[in-house]
Write a protein that holds these residues in place. Structure first.
Motif, PDB file in Angstrom:
ATOM      1  N   VAL A 101      -2.550  -4.377   5.450  1.00  0.00           N
ATOM      2  CA  VAL A 101      -1.980  -3.454   4.455  1.00  0.00           C
ATOM      3  C   VAL A 101      -2.739  -2.124   4.369  1.00  0.00           C
ATOM      4  N   THR A 102      -3.853  -2.017   5.071  1.00  0.00           N
ATOM      5  CA  THR A 102      -4.654  -0.794   4.912  1.00  0.00           C
ATOM      6  C   THR A 102      -4.423   0.249   6.008  1.00  0.00           C
ATOM      7  N   THR A 103      -3.414   0.044   6.866  1.00  0.00           N
ATOM      8  CA  THR A 103      -3.119   1.099   7.844  1.00  0.00           C
ATOM      9  C   THR A 103      -2.605   2.340   7.117  1.00  0.00           C
ATOM     10  N   LYS A 104      -2.960   3.495   7.645  1.00  0.00           N
ATOM     11  CA  LYS A 104      -2.569   4.785   7.053  1.00  0.00           C
ATOM     12  C   LYS A 104      -2.904   4.842   5.569  1.00  0.00           C
ATOM     13  N   ILE A 105      -4.059   4.327   5.240  1.00  0.00           N
ATOM     14  CA  ILE A 105      -4.371   4.158   3.821  1.00  0.00           C
ATOM     15  C   ILE A 105      -4.520   5.492   3.078  1.00  0.00           C
ATOM     16  N   LEU A 106      -5.067   6.515   3.747  1.00  0.00           N
ATOM     17  CA  LEU A 106      -5.234   7.800   3.059  1.00  0.00           C
ATOM     18  C   LEU A 106      -3.873   8.409   2.705  1.00  0.00           C
ATOM     19  N   ASN A 107      -2.908   8.265   3.614  1.00  0.00           N
ATOM     20  CA  ASN A 107      -1.553   8.746   3.315  1.00  0.00           C
ATOM     21  C   ASN A 107      -0.943   7.988   2.151  1.00  0.00           C
ATOM     22  N   LYS A 108      -1.169   6.667   2.152  1.00  0.00           N
ATOM     23  CA  LYS A 108      -0.602   5.860   1.072  1.00  0.00           C
ATOM     24  C   LYS A 108      -1.152   6.309  -0.277  1.00  0.00           C
TER      25      LYS A 108
ATOM     26  N   TRP B 250       2.026   1.681  -9.299  1.00  0.00           N
ATOM     27  CA  TRP B 250       3.256   0.985  -8.913  1.00  0.00           C
ATOM     28  C   TRP B 250       3.407   1.050  -7.395  1.00  0.00           C
ATOM     29  N   ASN B 251       3.288   2.253  -6.864  1.00  0.00           N
ATOM     30  CA  ASN B 251       3.485   2.427  -5.431  1.00  0.00           C
ATOM     31  C   ASN B 251       2.387   1.755  -4.609  1.00  0.00           C
ATOM     32  N   LEU B 252       1.149   1.883  -5.049  1.00  0.00           N
ATOM     33  CA  LEU B 252       0.064   1.278  -4.265  1.00  0.00           C
ATOM     34  C   LEU B 252       0.142  -0.246  -4.287  1.00  0.00           C
ATOM     35  N   VAL B 253       0.359  -0.806  -5.478  1.00  0.00           N
ATOM     36  CA  VAL B 253       0.311  -2.265  -5.628  1.00  0.00           C
ATOM     37  C   VAL B 253       1.603  -2.916  -5.141  1.00  0.00           C
ATOM     38  N   LEU B 254       2.744  -2.372  -5.583  1.00  0.00           N
ATOM     39  CA  LEU B 254       4.008  -3.059  -5.294  1.00  0.00           C
ATOM     40  C   LEU B 254       4.676  -2.572  -4.011  1.00  0.00           C
ATOM     41  N   LYS B 255       4.656  -1.271  -3.782  1.00  0.00           N
ATOM     42  CA  LYS B 255       5.327  -0.769  -2.578  1.00  0.00           C
ATOM     43  C   LYS B 255       4.478  -1.052  -1.332  1.00  0.00           C
TER      44      LYS B 255
ATOM     45  N   GLU C  80     -10.231  -0.827   1.441  1.00  0.00           N
ATOM     46  CA  GLU C  80     -10.422  -1.520   2.721  1.00  0.00           C
ATOM     47  C   GLU C  80     -11.311  -2.745   2.538  1.00  0.00           C
ATOM     48  N   LYS C  81     -12.222  -2.645   1.589  1.00  0.00           N
ATOM     49  CA  LYS C  81     -13.145  -3.758   1.323  1.00  0.00           C
ATOM     50  C   LYS C  81     -12.412  -4.935   0.664  1.00  0.00           C
ATOM     51  N   VAL C  82     -11.454  -4.640  -0.207  1.00  0.00           N
ATOM     52  CA  VAL C  82     -10.855  -5.729  -0.985  1.00  0.00           C
ATOM     53  C   VAL C  82      -9.475  -6.164  -0.478  1.00  0.00           C
TER      54      VAL C  82
END
Ligand SMILES: [Zn+2]
Length: 331
Positions: A197-204, A74-79, A190-192
């Motif tokens: 939207v991929t900034t701070k991706i590890l935190n997300k 939910w958080n990854l896709v929608l938030k 990051e590939k897809v």
């Protein structure tokens, strides 16, 4: 994905060396495991985030697993707006993304809100729909990929049971395994996804299962203990400024469990941060938890055992958490 259509599976009951366990688990992170979607990374996170919610036989039920799985996605896709599938010509989504988007429509949610803002019935509805669909795709696949060394499962009875040897192995190396999972997941995302939207991706990814609102627990603890003092420094708490502290840091435990939460003054909470409290406090929280072992708190204290908490404390140390924090008390 081999194994996805299995109805049940049994882990191999034999001694496996650490090398074997590592090799089985690391398949998830190598190119040998074909990833068209991020399901395996997400499911591994759902298991690891539930590591201390197992019962005495190391079983987890599918509701525990898929409510966590649903929350993460939910958080990854929608938030955060992160796609979870390689783009196709017809812009097809994963079943999971379809379920999430259908839910947003059903409840007429117009803004990207975090999972924790949903009502409990909505959470149950989402988790149920995801369970029905995703248990078919992911449980057997990860079972086969990890060479029958990770867990047993039964789709009809809806449970998964972790191999005790693998359980100990993961607990000992939890932080590393988690980091590796996030790293490979981040590479996939990051590939897809587009760069914006991929900034701070590890935190997300890491915080996709984090809840900020712990007021339910604050209320339980506040109502249960008459003294209403800070667990660490003993000062009287001000009713409008009470922090809920994860005794063993959230960053290690990745869940909110009543048996690991204490009321604290803001100063102690902010000063302690990610550190493990001094061992004296471990005895104190085990004592404190005795008070919570009453009928009314049965759901929150389910699967709690003092020896489990003591083991988790030790595992946090093994995983590099600095120990020995205590508040600076003025004489
Ligand atoms: Zn304090």
């Amino acid at each position: 994905m081999a194994g996805y259509d299995l109805k049940d599976g049994k882990y191999e009951e034999r001694h496996a060396s650490d090398d074997e366990l590592w090799s089985a688990l690391s398949v998830v992170f190598t190119s040998k495991s074909v990833n068209d979607t991020s399901y395996k990374f997400g499911f591994l996170k759902a298991i690891i985030d539930n590591l201390y919610n197992v019962d005495e036989s190391l079983k987890l039920n599918f509701d525990q697993l898929f409510s966590k799985f649903g929350e993460i996605y939910w958080n990854l896709v929608l938030k955060y707006g992160l796609r979870q599938k390689s783009p196709t010509k017809d812009n097809r989504e994963t079943s999971l993304e379809r379920i999430l988007h259908a839910t947003v429509e059903k409840y007429q949610i117009t803004e990207p809100i975090p999972y924790e803002s949903l009502t409990p019935p909505m959470m149950i509805d989402i988790s149920h729909r995801i369970k029905v669909k995703c248990k078919e795709n992911v449980v057997g696949a990860l079972f086969a990929d990890t060479r029958k060394l990770f867990y047993s499962f039964n789709k009809k009875e809806e449970w998964l049971q972790i191999n005790p040897e693998m359980y100990t192995f993961i607990c000992k190396h939890k932080v590393l395994i988690e980091k590796l999972n996030y790293y490979e997941w981040a590479k996939f995302l990051e590939k897809v996804n587009e760069e914006d939207v991929t900034t701070k991706i590890l935190n997300k990814i890491d915080e996709s299962s984090k809840r900020n609102n712990l007021s339910v627990y604050r209320k339980i603890l506040y109502d249960e203990f008459e003294s209403r003092t800070c667990f660490y420094c003993g000062k009287q708490l001000k009713p409008d400024d009470i922090h809920v502290d994860h005794f063993i840091p959230w960053s290690f435990i990745k869940d909110d469990n009543l048996w690991n939460l204490v009321l604290s003054c803001p100063k102690c909470n902010l000063n302690k941060k990610d550190k493990l409290p001094n061992i004296d406090f471990l005895t104190r929280i085990v004592d404190r938890n005795k008070t919570l072992l009453i009928d009314v708190h049965k759901p929150e204290m389910k699967n709690y055992q003092p020896k489990k908490l003591i083991r988790i404390y030790d595992w946090a140390r093994v995983n590099g958490y600095s120990e020995g924090w205590s508040p600076r008390l003025r004489a």
